[in-house]
Design a protein around this motif. Structure first.
Motif, PDB file in Angstrom:
ATOM      1  N   ILE A   1      -7.434  -1.493  13.473  1.00 22.57           N
ATOM      2  CA  ILE A   1      -6.044  -1.909  13.302  1.00 22.57           C
ATOM      3  C   ILE A   1      -5.853  -3.342  13.794  1.00 22.57           C
ATOM      4  N   ASN A   2      -6.411  -3.644  14.950  1.00 21.27           N
ATOM      5  CA  ASN A   2      -6.303  -5.012  15.485  1.00 21.27           C
ATOM      6  C   ASN A   2      -7.021  -6.030  14.605  1.00 21.27           C
ATOM      7  N   ASP A   3      -8.021  -5.570  13.846  1.00 19.22           N
ATOM      8  CA  ASP A   3      -8.739  -6.453  12.918  1.00 19.22           C
ATOM      9  C   ASP A   3      -8.031  -6.586  11.573  1.00 19.22           C
ATOM     10  N   GLY A   4      -6.856  -5.953  11.429  1.00 16.68           N
ATOM     11  CA  GLY A   4      -6.063  -6.152  10.221  1.00 16.68           C
ATOM     12  C   GLY A   4      -5.810  -4.942   9.352  1.00 16.68           C
ATOM     13  N   LEU A   5      -6.395  -3.791   9.662  1.00 16.94           N
ATOM     14  CA  LEU A   5      -6.132  -2.597   8.864  1.00 16.94           C
ATOM     15  C   LEU A   5      -4.716  -2.099   9.163  1.00 16.94           C
ATOM     16  N   LEU A   6      -3.907  -1.984   8.125  1.00 15.50           N
ATOM     17  CA  LEU A   6      -2.558  -1.446   8.265  1.00 15.50           C
ATOM     18  C   LEU A   6      -2.454  -0.181   7.413  1.00 15.50           C
ATOM     19  N   PRO A   7      -2.802   0.965   7.984  1.00 15.33           N
ATOM     20  CA  PRO A   7      -2.798   2.207   7.201  1.00 15.33           C
ATOM     21  C   PRO A   7      -1.385   2.708   6.924  1.00 15.33           C
ATOM     22  N   ASP A   8      -1.263   3.444   5.830  1.00 19.67           N
ATOM     23  CA  ASP A   8      -0.001   4.110   5.515  1.00 19.67           C
ATOM     24  C   ASP A   8       0.075   5.449   6.246  1.00 19.67           C
ATOM     25  N   TYR A   9      -1.095   6.092   6.399  1.00 19.23           N
ATOM     26  CA  TYR A   9      -1.206   7.378   7.087  1.00 19.23           C
ATOM     27  C   TYR A   9      -2.375   7.334   8.045  1.00 19.23           C
TER      28      TYR A   9
ATOM     29  N   MET B   1      -2.048   1.965  -4.064  1.00 16.10           N
ATOM     30  CA  MET B   1      -3.015   2.819  -3.414  1.00 16.10           C
ATOM     31  C   MET B   1      -2.704   2.851  -1.918  1.00 16.10           C
ATOM     32  N   GLN B   2      -2.635   4.060  -1.383  1.00 11.80           N
ATOM     33  CA  GLN B   2      -2.310   4.216   0.025  1.00 11.80           C
ATOM     34  C   GLN B   2      -3.567   4.130   0.888  1.00 11.80           C
ATOM     35  N   LYS B   3      -3.411   3.524   2.062  1.00 10.92           N
ATOM     36  CA  LYS B   3      -4.532   3.399   2.999  1.00 10.92           C
ATOM     37  C   LYS B   3      -4.453   4.525   4.021  1.00 10.92           C
ATOM     38  N   ILE B   4      -5.588   5.186   4.196  1.00  8.96           N
ATOM     39  CA  ILE B   4      -5.697   6.317   5.113  1.00  8.96           C
ATOM     40  C   ILE B   4      -6.681   5.944   6.212  1.00  8.96           C
TER      41      ILE B   4
ATOM     42  N   LYS C   1       2.975   1.621  20.957  1.00  8.61           N
ATOM     43  CA  LYS C   1       3.369   0.445  21.743  1.00  8.61           C
ATOM     44  C   LYS C   1       3.088  -0.862  21.001  1.00  8.61           C
ATOM     45  N   LEU C   2       2.181  -0.834  20.021  1.00 10.49           N
ATOM     46  CA  LEU C   2       1.834  -2.049  19.283  1.00 10.49           C
ATOM     47  C   LEU C   2       2.949  -2.514  18.348  1.00 10.49           C
ATOM     48  N   ASN C   3       3.740  -1.573  17.842  1.00  4.13           N
ATOM     49  CA  ASN C   3       4.829  -1.898  16.913  1.00  4.13           C
ATOM     50  C   ASN C   3       4.377  -2.792  15.761  1.00  4.13           C
ATOM     51  N   ILE C   4       3.205  -2.501  15.204  1.00  4.72           N
ATOM     52  CA  ILE C   4       2.706  -3.343  14.119  1.00  4.72           C
ATOM     53  C   ILE C   4       2.698  -2.652  12.771  1.00  4.72           C
ATOM     54  N   SER C   5       2.981  -1.388  12.751  1.00  2.00           N
ATOM     55  CA  SER C   5       2.892  -0.673  11.489  1.00  2.00           C
ATOM     56  C   SER C   5       3.816   0.535  11.505  1.00  2.00           C
ATOM     57  N   ALA C   6       4.297   0.874  10.344  1.00  2.00           N
ATOM     58  CA  ALA C   6       5.139   2.059  10.203  1.00  2.00           C
ATOM     59  C   ALA C   6       4.318   3.231   9.680  1.00  2.00           C
ATOM     60  N   ALA C   7       3.036   3.254  10.006  1.00  2.00           N
ATOM     61  CA  ALA C   7       2.156   4.321   9.529  1.00  2.00           C
ATOM     62  C   ALA C   7       2.667   5.681   9.980  1.00  2.00           C
TER      63      ALA C   7
END
Length: 119
Positions: free
Chosen positions: A43-51, A1-4, A72-78
């Motif tokens: 996002i900083n609280d842990g949400l890593l969305p796909d889109y 399941m993808q996160k939006i 600039k965060l470089n934490i996700s490839a969303a």
């Protein structure tokens, strides 16, 4: 399941977009933020969305500011999808230069969802 992650200050956008995702049949988990700062908190609280679907014109932190800060965060490839009521070449070029992957006009449509995320 993808996160939006939907980012827009208009609540009706969240309601209508959620319905479009449901109708499309693409399995996804939808999260809402009403400005760029709220989205960054998620996002900083842990949400890593796909889109990430983001509007450009919002109070507190614009979509442009969100994209620039997020990159600039470089934490996700969303994949960042800009949805704007004002589809202009200058806005499109600026959003893409900041790191957006897709730029399209509002409202979000079922065909948009299927072409981006469908099988």
């Amino acid at each position: 399941m993808q996160k939006i992650l939907l980012i827009d200050d208009e609540r009706i956008f969240h309601f209508l977009s959620t319905k479009i995702f449901e109708v499309s049949g693409v399995p996804c988990e939808i999260h809402s933020a009403y400005d760029g700062k709220e989205a960054l908190t998620l996002i900083n609280d842990g949400l890593l969305p796909d889109y990430i679907f983001v509007d450009l014109e919002m109070p507190t932190m614009t979509g442009f500011q969100f994209i620039e800060t997020f990159k600039k965060l470089n934490i996700s490839a969303a994949k960042i999808v800009v949805l704007s009521s004002h589809v202009t070449p200058d806005e499109r070029a600026r959003a893409m230069a900041l790191g957006a992957d897709v730029y399209m006009g509002k409202p979000l449509a079922e065909n948009d969802v299927l072409s981006l995320m469908g099988s």
